[in-house]
Design a protein around this motif. Structure first.
Motif, short mmCIF file in Angstrom:
data_model
loop_
_atom_site.label_atom_id
_atom_site.label_comp_id
_atom_site.label_asym_id
_atom_site.label_seq_id
_atom_site.Cartn_x
_atom_site.Cartn_y
_atom_site.Cartn_z
N GLY A 302 0.80 -1.22 0.00
CA GLY A 302 0.00 0.00 0.00
C GLY A 302 0.83 1.27 0.00
N VAL A 303 2.16 1.13 -0.11
CA VAL A 303 3.04 2.30 -0.08
C VAL A 303 3.24 2.82 -1.51
CG1 VAL A 303 5.32 3.16 0.61
CG2 VAL A 303 4.24 1.30 1.92
N PRO A 304 3.10 4.14 -1.73
CA PRO A 304 3.35 4.67 -3.08
C PRO A 304 4.69 4.16 -3.61
CG PRO A 304 2.47 6.39 -1.68
CD PRO A 304 2.69 5.19 -0.80
N THR A 305 4.69 3.82 -4.90
CA THR A 305 5.84 3.15 -5.49
C THR A 305 6.07 3.66 -6.90
OG1 THR A 305 5.43 1.16 -4.17
CG2 THR A 305 6.74 0.87 -6.16
N ALA A 306 7.34 3.84 -7.25
CA ALA A 306 7.70 4.16 -8.64
C ALA A 306 8.38 2.95 -9.26
CB ALA A 306 8.65 5.36 -8.67
N ALA A 307 8.10 2.74 -10.54
CA ALA A 307 8.73 1.65 -11.29
C ALA A 307 9.93 2.20 -12.06
CB ALA A 307 7.73 1.03 -12.26
N VAL A 308 10.87 1.32 -12.37
CA VAL A 308 12.05 1.69 -13.16
C VAL A 308 12.53 0.47 -13.92
CG1 VAL A 308 13.68 1.23 -11.23
CG2 VAL A 308 14.33 2.81 -13.06
N GLY A 309 13.23 0.72 -15.01
CA GLY A 309 13.83 -0.38 -15.76
C GLY A 309 13.17 -0.62 -17.09
N ARG A 310 13.89 -0.32 -18.17
CA ARG A 310 13.43 -0.58 -19.54
C ARG A 310 12.15 0.17 -19.89
NH1 ARG A 310 14.42 -6.29 -21.97
NH2 ARG A 310 14.49 -4.85 -23.70
N ILE A 311 11.94 1.30 -19.25
CA ILE A 311 10.79 2.12 -19.62
C ILE A 311 11.29 3.11 -20.68
CG2 ILE A 311 9.01 3.71 -18.77
CD1 ILE A 311 9.47 2.38 -15.96
N GLU A 312 11.02 2.77 -21.93
CA GLU A 312 11.57 3.56 -23.05
C GLU A 312 10.49 4.02 -24.00
OE1 GLU A 312 14.65 1.15 -24.75
OE2 GLU A 312 15.88 1.30 -22.92
N ASP A 313 9.31 3.43 -23.86
CA ASP A 313 8.20 3.73 -24.75
C ASP A 313 7.16 4.54 -23.96
OD1 ASP A 313 6.02 3.69 -26.41
OD2 ASP A 313 5.61 1.54 -26.16
N PRO A 314 6.85 5.77 -24.39
CA PRO A 314 5.90 6.61 -23.64
C PRO A 314 4.57 5.90 -23.38
CG PRO A 314 6.99 7.92 -25.32
CD PRO A 314 7.44 6.51 -25.54
N ALA A 315 4.10 5.11 -24.34
CA ALA A 315 2.81 4.43 -24.15
C ALA A 315 2.92 3.42 -23.00
CB ALA A 315 2.38 3.75 -25.45
N PHE A 316 4.06 2.75 -22.89
CA PHE A 316 4.29 1.80 -21.78
C PHE A 316 4.33 2.56 -20.45
CE2 PHE A 316 7.62 -0.96 -19.51
CZ PHE A 316 6.68 -1.85 -19.01
N ALA A 317 5.00 3.70 -20.44
CA ALA A 317 5.07 4.50 -19.22
C ALA A 317 3.67 4.93 -18.78
CB ALA A 317 5.95 5.73 -19.45
N GLU A 318 2.87 5.36 -19.74
CA GLU A 318 1.50 5.78 -19.43
C GLU A 318 0.68 4.59 -18.89
OE1 GLU A 318 -0.06 8.51 -19.17
OE2 GLU A 318 -2.18 8.13 -19.54
N GLU A 319 0.84 3.45 -19.54
CA GLU A 319 0.12 2.23 -19.11
C GLU A 319 0.49 1.87 -17.66
OE1 GLU A 319 0.76 -0.97 -21.99
OE2 GLU A 319 0.88 -2.35 -20.29
N LEU A 320 1.77 2.06 -17.31
CA LEU A 320 2.21 1.69 -15.96
C LEU A 320 1.50 2.53 -14.89
CD1 LEU A 320 6.04 1.18 -16.57
CD2 LEU A 320 4.42 -0.56 -15.76
N VAL A 321 1.33 3.84 -15.15
CA VAL A 321 0.69 4.67 -14.12
C VAL A 321 -0.84 4.61 -14.19
CG1 VAL A 321 2.66 6.23 -13.81
CG2 VAL A 321 0.89 6.82 -15.46
N VAL A 322 -1.38 4.21 -15.35
CA VAL A 322 -2.84 4.11 -15.47
C VAL A 322 -3.33 2.77 -14.91
CG1 VAL A 322 -4.78 3.95 -17.09
CG2 VAL A 322 -3.03 5.71 -17.40
N SER A 323 -2.72 1.67 -15.39
CA SER A 323 -3.23 0.35 -14.98
C SER A 323 -2.13 -0.59 -14.50
CB SER A 323 -3.97 -0.30 -16.16
OG SER A 323 -3.10 -0.36 -17.28
N GLY A 324 -0.90 -0.13 -14.49
CA GLY A 324 0.22 -1.00 -14.09
C GLY A 324 0.50 -0.98 -12.61
N GLY A 325 -0.33 -0.23 -11.86
CA GLY A 325 -0.24 -0.32 -10.41
C GLY A 325 0.86 0.48 -9.76
N VAL A 326 1.47 1.45 -10.46
CA VAL A 326 2.48 2.28 -9.80
C VAL A 326 2.11 3.76 -9.94
CG1 VAL A 326 4.35 0.61 -10.07
CG2 VAL A 326 4.00 2.37 -11.83
N ASP A 327 2.79 4.59 -9.15
CA ASP A 327 2.43 6.01 -9.06
C ASP A 327 3.25 6.89 -9.99
OD1 ASP A 327 0.61 6.00 -6.43
OD2 ASP A 327 2.25 4.58 -6.18
N ALA A 328 4.45 6.43 -10.35
CA ALA A 328 5.34 7.24 -11.19
C ALA A 328 6.36 6.30 -11.82
CB ALA A 328 6.05 8.31 -10.35
#
Ligand code: FMN
Length: 363
Positions: A302-328
């Motif tokens: 339940g702690v806010p979390t940022a993802a990192v690693g191989r995030i190179e495609d803007p659409a993937f980055a957007e997907e991560l914060v919309v439905s990928g379960g991370v905050d940034a």
């Protein structure tokens, strides 16, 4: 409006978007006494350009809390007051270019005292500006010298050094501190039973292996302003448990979830979920190899979390914060290649790039 470019509030800090520059050593400080640890003009242009390029937050590279806590003699450091001024200029420059200024405070432990990667990255001795590394136990990282085991008094001094560096980072005007507890460096090497075989209160059970990390958080929180965030970078796994046939007791995702919970109780606002670096083991190469572990930390702690690693495609980055379960998201190498990665992503996703007026004539 893409969620990636939605501001996010953490304590009293408003971060203008959710694309953040991951901490990355540039190995560009001068190693000589009096100059060691200090940012130079290269650091200024490097970080302010990425700020102007649209990231919400710039996390300045691993910055040693002690001279022997640097990875290489060319790393940044905040172990003495004389280093504050050059960081003040750097933090102000990042802010003037529209980003929040963060700094990663680090101790490299048994992986310290190595050459720059582009010069081979080999361990350095004292004649080469190197030093004898320290660790929880006298166990070497593969290919490195055997470190000296820290005494309890030295552990206490190391914890205090994190707090002293945090005070200096505050004086320099940084708004976020990230405590580096990942990648096999000192704090991670206490967490993992592979590198920590102590029999005192800093080794053994999970509570004991996590003790130094929680002490560092407490010490930093005691001096760092209450309105400013503290992040914790962790390796969510040593990638040993996931490696068929390797049954060593290691640092795992489940323990990372527990650590995230404890860290938040001690005043950490966000987990920066990286992985690996403690040992030489195979690591998966798929695009969400690391981001999916970040999502587990986020959902189970339940702690806010940022993802990192191989995030190179803007659409993937957007997907991560919309439905990928991370905050940034933290972006690393893609930002080394393209300082305007975030502005390009804004254009691609339909948001407004930073300094659109100044750059609009090129669109
Ligand atoms: C040149 C370089 C230097 C790095 N230095 C650091 C560092 O100082 N602190 C840290 O936590 N991670 C460091 N990392 C790891 C990055 O922050 C990031 O987690 C990693 O590169 C994965 O993200 P990416 O695929 O977007 O590059 C470094 C990576 C690179 C390529």
């Amino acid at each position: 409006m893409p969620k990636l470019f939605d501001p996010i509030r953490i304590r009293d800090l408003e971060v203008p978007n959710r694309v953040w520059m991951s901490p990355m050593c540039t190995y560009t400080a001068a190693p000589q006494q009096g100059l060691a640890g200090r940012p130079v003009d290269f650091h200024y242009s490097h970080y302010t350009n990425r700020a102007a390029g649209g990231v919400g937050l710039v996390m300045v590279e691993a910055t040693g809390v002690l001279p022997e806590g640097r990875i290489s003699p060319y790393d940044l450091g905040l172990w003495e007051d004389g280093q504050i001024d050059d960081f003040t200029r750097l933090a102000a420059g990042i802010r003037a270019n529209g980003a929040v200024a963060g700094i990663q405070l680090a101790h490299a432990g048994r992986k310290a005292s190595v050459d720059r990667p582009w010069q081979g990255g080999a361990p350095l001795d004292e004649s080469q500006h190197g030093w004898a590394p320290v660790a929880p136990s006298a166990l070497a990282f593969p290919g490195y010298p055997v470190p000296r085991e820290l005494t309890r008094a030295q552990i206490a001094a190391t914890v205090a050094a994190f707090a002293d560096a945090a005070l200096r980072a505050d004086a320099a005007g940084f708004d976020v501190i990230e405590i580096h507890a990942a990648h096999g460096y000192l704090l991670h090497s206490f967490l993992s039973p592979i590198s920590n075989q102590r029999t005192d209160e800093y080794g053994g059970a999970l509570q004991n292996r996590a003790r130094i990390v929680l002490e560092v958080i407490d010490a930093v929180r005691a001096v760092w302003p209450v309105d400013k965030p503290v992040f914790l970078r962790v390796s969510t796994t040593d990638w040993v448990q996931e490696n068929p046939g390797d049954d060593r007791d290691s640092w795992t995702l489940e323990q990372s979830v527990q650590l995230a919970t404890w860290a938040a109780e001690h005043g950490v606002d966000l987990i920066d979920a990286s992985s690996g670096g403690l040992d030489v083991v195979p690591i998966p190469r798929d695009r969400d190899y690391q981001t999916r572990k970040a999502a587990v930390v986020r959902s189970e702690s339940g702690v806010p979390t940022a993802a990192v690693g191989r995030i190179e495609d803007p659409a993937f980055a957007e997907e991560l914060v919309v439905s990928g379960g991370v905050d940034a998201v933290f972006v690393g190498r893609a930002l080394l290649r393209n300082p305007s990665w975030a502005n390009d992503a804004a254009l691609e996703l339909g948001a407004s790039p930073r300094f659109i007026e100044q750059y609009a004539y090129t669109l």
